[in-house]
Design a protein around this motif. Structure first.
Motif, PDB file in Angstrom:
ATOM      1  N   VAL A 148       0.828  -1.205   0.000  1.00 64.79           N
ATOM      2  CA  VAL A 148       0.000   0.000   0.000  1.00 64.79           C
ATOM      3  C   VAL A 148       0.862   1.254   0.000  1.00 64.79           C
ATOM      4  O   VAL A 148       0.563   2.221  -0.698  1.00 64.79           O
ATOM      5  N   THR A 149       1.949   1.244   0.765  1.00 65.32           N
ATOM      6  CA  THR A 149       2.776   2.447   0.889  1.00 65.32           C
ATOM      7  C   THR A 149       3.718   2.588  -0.305  1.00 65.32           C
ATOM      8  O   THR A 149       4.059   1.610  -0.985  1.00 65.32           O
ATOM      9  N   LEU A 150       4.183   3.805  -0.537  1.00 56.15           N
ATOM     10  CA  LEU A 150       5.124   4.057  -1.622  1.00 56.15           C
ATOM     11  C   LEU A 150       6.432   3.294  -1.410  1.00 56.15           C
ATOM     12  O   LEU A 150       7.036   2.789  -2.368  1.00 56.15           O
ATOM     13  N   GLU A 151       6.850   3.207  -0.155  1.00 56.81           N
ATOM     14  CA  GLU A 151       8.093   2.502   0.139  1.00 56.81           C
ATOM     15  C   GLU A 151       7.975   1.010  -0.208  1.00 56.81           C
ATOM     16  O   GLU A 151       8.896   0.420  -0.794  1.00 56.81           O
ATOM     17  N   SER A 152       6.830   0.412   0.154  1.00 61.43           N
ATOM     18  CA  SER A 152       6.625  -1.002  -0.158  1.00 61.43           C
ATOM     19  C   SER A 152       6.470  -1.215  -1.658  1.00 61.43           C
ATOM     20  O   SER A 152       6.964  -2.206  -2.220  1.00 61.43           O
ATOM     21  N   GLU A 153       5.790  -0.265  -2.323  1.00 62.28           N
ATOM     22  CA  GLU A 153       5.658  -0.354  -3.779  1.00 62.28           C
ATOM     23  C   GLU A 153       7.038  -0.376  -4.435  1.00 62.28           C
ATOM     24  O   GLU A 153       7.277  -1.128  -5.391  1.00 62.28           O
ATOM     25  N   ALA A 154       7.942   0.457  -3.959  1.00 63.72           N
ATOM     26  CA  ALA A 154       9.279   0.523  -4.537  1.00 63.72           C
ATOM     27  C   ALA A 154      10.013  -0.810  -4.378  1.00 63.72           C
ATOM     28  O   ALA A 154      10.716  -1.265  -5.294  1.00 63.72           O
ATOM     29  N   LEU A 155       9.837  -1.443  -3.216  1.00 61.66           N
ATOM     30  CA  LEU A 155      10.456  -2.757  -3.006  1.00 61.66           C
ATOM     31  C   LEU A 155       9.926  -3.782  -3.997  1.00 61.66           C
ATOM     32  O   LEU A 155      10.684  -4.580  -4.561  1.00 61.66           O
ATOM     33  N   LEU A 156       8.610  -3.767  -4.218  1.00 62.64           N
ATOM     34  CA  LEU A 156       8.018  -4.735  -5.146  1.00 62.64           C
ATOM     35  C   LEU A 156       8.424  -4.452  -6.587  1.00 62.64           C
ATOM     36  O   LEU A 156       8.653  -5.376  -7.374  1.00 62.64           O
ATOM     37  N   ALA A 157       8.511  -3.173  -6.942  1.00 66.27           N
ATOM     38  CA  ALA A 157       8.934  -2.828  -8.298  1.00 66.27           C
ATOM     39  C   ALA A 157      10.358  -3.318  -8.558  1.00 66.27           C
ATOM     40  O   ALA A 157      10.662  -3.861  -9.636  1.00 66.27           O
ATOM     41  N   ALA A 158      11.219  -3.164  -7.579  1.00 63.83           N
ATOM     42  CA  ALA A 158      12.599  -3.623  -7.729  1.00 63.83           C
ATOM     43  C   ALA A 158      12.656  -5.150  -7.784  1.00 63.83           C
ATOM     44  O   ALA A 158      13.441  -5.729  -8.562  1.00 63.83           O
ATOM     45  N   ALA A 159      11.842  -5.813  -6.971  1.00 63.00           N
ATOM     46  CA  ALA A 159      11.819  -7.279  -6.977  1.00 63.00           C
ATOM     47  C   ALA A 159      11.322  -7.808  -8.318  1.00 63.00           C
ATOM     48  O   ALA A 159      11.859  -8.793  -8.852  1.00 63.00           O
ATOM     49  N   GLN A 160      10.314  -7.157  -8.878  1.00 58.23           N
ATOM     50  CA  GLN A 160       9.801  -7.590 -10.173  1.00 58.23           C
ATOM     51  C   GLN A 160      10.828  -7.384 -11.276  1.00 58.23           C
ATOM     52  O   GLN A 160      10.969  -8.211 -12.185  1.00 58.23           O
ATOM     53  N   ALA A 161      11.575  -6.296 -11.196  1.00 53.22           N
ATOM     54  CA  ALA A 161      12.613  -6.050 -12.188  1.00 53.22           C
ATOM     55  C   ALA A 161      13.716  -7.101 -12.101  1.00 53.22           C
ATOM     56  O   ALA A 161      14.305  -7.492 -13.119  1.00 53.22           O
ATOM     57  N   ARG A 162      13.985  -7.580 -10.907  1.00 53.50           N
ATOM     58  CA  ARG A 162      15.059  -8.554 -10.698  1.00 53.50           C
ATOM     59  C   ARG A 162      14.620  -9.984 -10.960  1.00 53.50           C
ATOM     60  O   ARG A 162      15.357 -10.777 -11.553  1.00 53.50           O
ATOM     61  N   LEU A 163      13.393 -10.344 -10.518  1.00 55.28           N
ATOM     62  CA  LEU A 163      12.946 -11.743 -10.546  1.00 55.28           C
ATOM     63  C   LEU A 163      11.837 -12.014 -11.552  1.00 55.28           C
ATOM     64  O   LEU A 163      11.484 -13.176 -11.781  1.00 55.28           O
ATOM     65  N   GLY A 164      11.281 -10.975 -12.130  1.00 54.80           N
ATOM     66  CA  GLY A 164      10.204 -11.162 -13.094  1.00 54.80           C
ATOM     67  C   GLY A 164       8.851 -11.282 -12.409  1.00 54.80           C
ATOM     68  O   GLY A 164       8.663 -10.861 -11.264  1.00 54.80           O
ATOM     69  N   GLY A 165       7.891 -11.862 -13.095  1.00 51.86           N
ATOM     70  CA  GLY A 165       6.542 -11.987 -12.558  1.00 51.86           C
ATOM     71  C   GLY A 165       5.654 -10.851 -13.010  1.00 51.86           C
ATOM     72  O   GLY A 165       6.015 -10.045 -13.881  1.00 51.86           O
ATOM     73  N   ASP A 166       4.476 -10.770 -12.428  1.00 52.58           N
ATOM     74  CA  ASP A 166       3.479  -9.758 -12.790  1.00 52.58           C
ATOM     75  C   ASP A 166       3.382  -8.707 -11.701  1.00 52.58           C
ATOM     76  O   ASP A 166       3.371  -9.029 -10.503  1.00 52.58           O
ATOM     77  N   LEU A 167       3.272  -7.467 -12.104  1.00 51.58           N
ATOM     78  CA  LEU A 167       3.076  -6.359 -11.184  1.00 51.58           C
ATOM     79  C   LEU A 167       1.801  -5.638 -11.617  1.00 51.58           C
ATOM     80  O   LEU A 167       1.721  -5.138 -12.742  1.00 51.58           O
ATOM     81  N   VAL A 168       0.788  -5.647 -10.749  1.00 52.81           N
ATOM     82  CA  VAL A 168      -0.492  -5.033 -11.096  1.00 52.81           C
ATOM     83  C   VAL A 168      -0.890  -4.059  -9.994  1.00 52.81           C
ATOM     84  O   VAL A 168      -0.466  -4.191  -8.843  1.00 52.81           O
ATOM     85  N   ARG A 169      -1.704  -3.093 -10.367  1.00 56.50           N
ATOM     86  CA  ARG A 169      -2.214  -2.121  -9.402  1.00 56.50           C
ATOM     87  C   ARG A 169      -3.726  -2.270  -9.354  1.00 56.50           C
ATOM     88  O   ARG A 169      -4.411  -2.244 -10.391  1.00 56.50           O
ATOM     89  N   LEU A 170      -4.247  -2.434  -8.139  1.00 53.91           N
ATOM     90  CA  LEU A 170      -5.674  -2.636  -7.925  1.00 53.91           C
ATOM     91  C   LEU A 170      -6.271  -1.359  -7.349  1.00 53.91           C
ATOM     92  O   LEU A 170      -5.951  -0.973  -6.225  1.00 53.91           O
ATOM     93  N   ASP A 171      -7.119  -0.702  -8.126  1.00 51.10           N
ATOM     94  CA  ASP A 171      -7.796   0.507  -7.674  1.00 51.10           C
ATOM     95  C   ASP A 171      -9.271   0.186  -7.487  1.00 51.10           C
ATOM     96  O   ASP A 171      -9.960  -0.162  -8.455  1.00 51.10           O
ATOM     97  N   LEU A 172      -9.744   0.285  -6.260  1.00 46.83           N
ATOM     98  CA  LEU A 172     -11.131  -0.040  -5.949  1.00 46.83           C
ATOM     99  C   LEU A 172     -11.834   1.170  -5.366  1.00 46.83           C
ATOM    100  O   LEU A 172     -11.264   1.894  -4.548  1.00 46.83           O
ATOM    101  N   SER A 173     -13.077   1.357  -5.780  1.00 46.48           N
ATOM    102  CA  SER A 173     -13.903   2.445  -5.246  1.00 46.48           C
ATOM    103  C   SER A 173     -15.268   1.881  -4.895  1.00 46.48           C
ATOM    104  O   SER A 173     -15.740   0.913  -5.501  1.00 46.48           O
ATOM    105  N   GLN A 174     -15.900   2.506  -3.917  1.00 44.69           N
ATOM    106  CA  GLN A 174     -17.212   2.063  -3.467  1.00 44.69           C
ATOM    107  C   GLN A 174     -18.157   3.249  -3.398  1.00 44.69           C
ATOM    108  O   GLN A 174     -17.751   4.352  -3.005  1.00 44.69           O
ATOM    109  N   ALA A 175     -19.382   3.038  -3.824  1.00 47.12           N
ATOM    110  CA  ALA A 175     -20.366   4.117  -3.778  1.00 47.12           C
ATOM    111  C   ALA A 175     -20.593   4.567  -2.337  1.00 47.12           C
ATOM    112  O   ALA A 175     -20.742   3.738  -1.434  1.00 47.12           O
ATOM    113  N   ALA A 176     -20.611   5.892  -2.124  1.00 45.86           N
ATOM    114  CA  ALA A 176     -20.790   6.453  -0.785  1.00 45.86           C
ATOM    115  C   ALA A 176     -21.544   7.779  -0.899  1.00 45.86           C
ATOM    116  O   ALA A 176     -21.508   8.435  -1.949  1.00 45.86           O
ATOM    117  N   PRO A 177     -22.253   8.178   0.167  1.00 49.53           N
ATOM    118  CA  PRO A 177     -23.014   9.431   0.105  1.00 49.53           C
ATOM    119  C   PRO A 177     -22.112  10.650  -0.061  1.00 49.53           C
ATOM    120  O   PRO A 177     -21.037  10.737   0.553  1.00 49.53           O
TER     121      PRO A 177
END
Length: 397
Positions: free
Chosen positions: A348-377
Motif C-alpha cells: 500500500v505504501t510508496l516505500e513497499s511499492e518501490a520494493l516490489l517494483a525492484a523485486a519484479q525487475a530482478r525476478l520477473g513476474g506480474d506487477l499489477v495495481r488494484l484501484d477499488l472504489s465504493q459508492a458512498a453518500p
C-alpha cells in the motif's frame, strides 16, 4: 497363513464375528494376540489368543501394539479402519509388508442405508477427537451430514452447537450401535433434543434453519473474520487467492497475517491444504487462531514473530503471501526458496511499492495495481469513494 504379515487390521461391527469375512475369521483363529477396545473384545468368542485392551489415549495403544511386532496379531477397529478409523494411523507407523487389513461395513454406509441417503452427496465427518466447529463450512439448509461422535454426551453438544449457529430446526437422527442387537434410532429437532445416548453413536443431520451460510467462493464477506482493521478486504482477498492458485497437498506461508483471512480461505479450498500464519503482534496472532477455529480450520498453524526470522524451521512452502512486514531482508529470504515456489505480495505504501517494483525487475513476474472504489453518500447524492490502491506482485521462482 505362514507368509501373512504379523499384523492384521480387522474392521468389526456391532454384530461381532457374525459380520466378518472368511479372511478376517481366519486371521483371528491364527492370532496369538488380539488387541482392541474393551467393547470390541467383548463381542468376540474365546479365540484362544491373548487379549490386550486398547488404552486411552489412542496413541498409547499404538506403542503397545508395536511391541507385538513379529507375533501374529489382530488389531480390532470399528467398521472400515480406513475411513476416519485407526487403520490410517497404524499404516503410517509400519512398513507396507508388515500389515494387511480386512474392512467391515462402515458406520457411514450403515447410516446412509438406514436413512435412505445417497452417500456420495452426504458429507461425512469423524469427530471422535476433533471439535464440532469442523462442521461450520458445511452448514447450509438442505445439506445432509453424517457425523461420528466420541460418546453419548457429544450428541447434546452437537445439538447445542447447531442451535447456536442458527440451525436448531435441523432434524437429528441419533443412531446408536448400528448393525447390532442394541441398535436404536432417535429422531428430533436439534433445538428440542432430549434423552440419554450411549457409545457407539453417530448422528445423521438434515440441515435446516436460518443460520449464516459460508460461501463457497474465495473472497468471503469480511464479517466472517474478527479483526482490528488489519484485514485483506474481500475483493483484494479474492484476487490474492486467485494469484496464489492453491493446489491439493500444498503448504502456504501467510506472512503478516492480520486477521488470518488469506490463510483461512486457503485452507477452506481443500482438506489436504496446509498453512502457517506468521504474525508479530500477539493479540492478532491469538485472533487468527480463534478465527480459524470458528471456521473449522483448526489445522492452521500460527507463529508469533517477525519475518524473516520467524520463518526458520517452518516446513517449506509451495506458496507465500506477504500481507505485512515487507522488507528487503524478507524479499531476499523468499528469493532463495526453491524453484517453483509461488510468491504473492501486496503493498500500500510508496516505500513497499518501490520494493516490489525492484523485486519484479530482478525476478520477473506480474506487477499489477488494484484501484477499488465504493459508492458512498456525498451530501444528498452519491459518488465514488476510493480506497488506497494496492500494488500486487506475483511470481513463480
Amino acid at each position: 497363513m505362514a507368509d501373512a504379515p504379523w499384523l492384521t487390521i480387522v474392521g468389526l461391527g456391532e454384530d461381532g464375528p457374525g459380520g466378518l469375512c472368511v479372511a478376517s475369521r481366519a486371521a483371528l483363529d491364527a492370532a496369538e494376540i488380539v488387541m482392541g477396545p474393551p467393547r470390541h473384545l467383548s463381542l468376540l468368542p474365546d479365540v484362544g489368543a491373548r487379549r490386550i485392551d486398547w488404552p486411552v489415549p489412542f496413541a498409547d495403544g499404538v506403542e503397545t501394539l508395536l511391541t507385538c511386532r513379529g507375533t501374529p496379531t489382530v488389531a480390532l477397529a470399528s467398521g472400515d479402519p480406513f475411513w476416519f478409523g485407526a487403520g490410517t494411523t497404524l499404516a503410517a507407523r509400519l512398513e507396507r509388508s508388515e500389515w494387511r487389513a480386512f474392512p467391515g461395513r462402515s458406520t457411514f454406509s450403515l447410516a446412509a442405508a438406514r436413512m435412505g441417503w445417497a452417500l456420495e452427496t452426504t458429507a461425512c465427518f469423524g469427530l471422535h477427537a476433533a471439535p464440532l466447529k469442523r462442521l461450520r463450512p458445511a452448514l447450509a439448509p438442505g445439506r445432509r451430514l453424517i457425523v461420528l461422535l466420541r460418546g453419548g454426551d457429544s450428541v447434546h453438544a452437537l445439538a447445542e452447537y447447531l442451535s447456536a449457529e442458527g440451525f436448531g430446526a435441523s432434524t437429528l437422527s441419533v443412531l446408536q450401535a448400528l448393525g447390532g442387537p442394541r441398535e436404536a434410532v432417535t429422531e428430533a429437532r436439534a433445538d428440542a433434543l432430549t434423552g440419554d445416548f450411549a457409545h457407539p453413536v453417530c448422528v445423521a443431520i438434515a440441515l435446516a434453519g436460518d443460520g449464516a451460510v459460508l460461501p463457497l467462493a474465495s473472497g468471503r464477506p469480511d464479517d466472517w473474520f474478527d479483526n482490528d482493521g488489519q484485514i485483506t478486504k474481500r475483493p483484494v482477498r479474492a484476487m490474492t487467492l486467485s494469484a496464489l492458485a492453491p493446489r491439493p497437498f500444498e503448504t502456504l506461508w501467510d506472512i503478516g497475517g492480520g486477521s488470518g483471512s488469506i490463510a483461512i480461505e486457503w485452507l477452506l479450498g481443500d482438506p489436504t491444504l496446509r498453512a502457517t500464519c506468521v504474525e508479530r503482534d500477539p493479540d492478532r496472532a491469538a485472533r487468527i487462531a480463534e478465527n480459524a477455529a470458528r471456521l473449522g480450520q483448526d489445522r492452521l498453524r500460527v507463529v508469533t514473530g517477525s519475518a524473516p526470522e520467524a520463518l526458520d524451521g517452518l516446513d517449506p512452502p509451495n506458496a507465500v503471501f506477504v500481507g505485512g512486514g515487507l522488507s528487503q531482508a524478507l524479499l531476499d529470504r523468499l528469493a532463495a526458496l526453491p524453484a517453483g515456489t509461488r510468491i504473492v505480495a501486496n503493498a500500500v505504501t510508496l516505500e513497499s511499492e518501490a520494493l516490489l517494483a525492484a523485486a519484479q525487475a530482478r525476478l520477473g513476474g506480474d506487477l499489477v495495481r488494484l484501484d477499488l472504489s465504493q459508492a458512498a453518500p456525498i451530501g444528498p447524492k452519491r459518488g465514488w469513494k476510493a480506497a488506497y490502491p494496492i500494488v500486487q506482485w506475483s511470481v513463480t521462482l
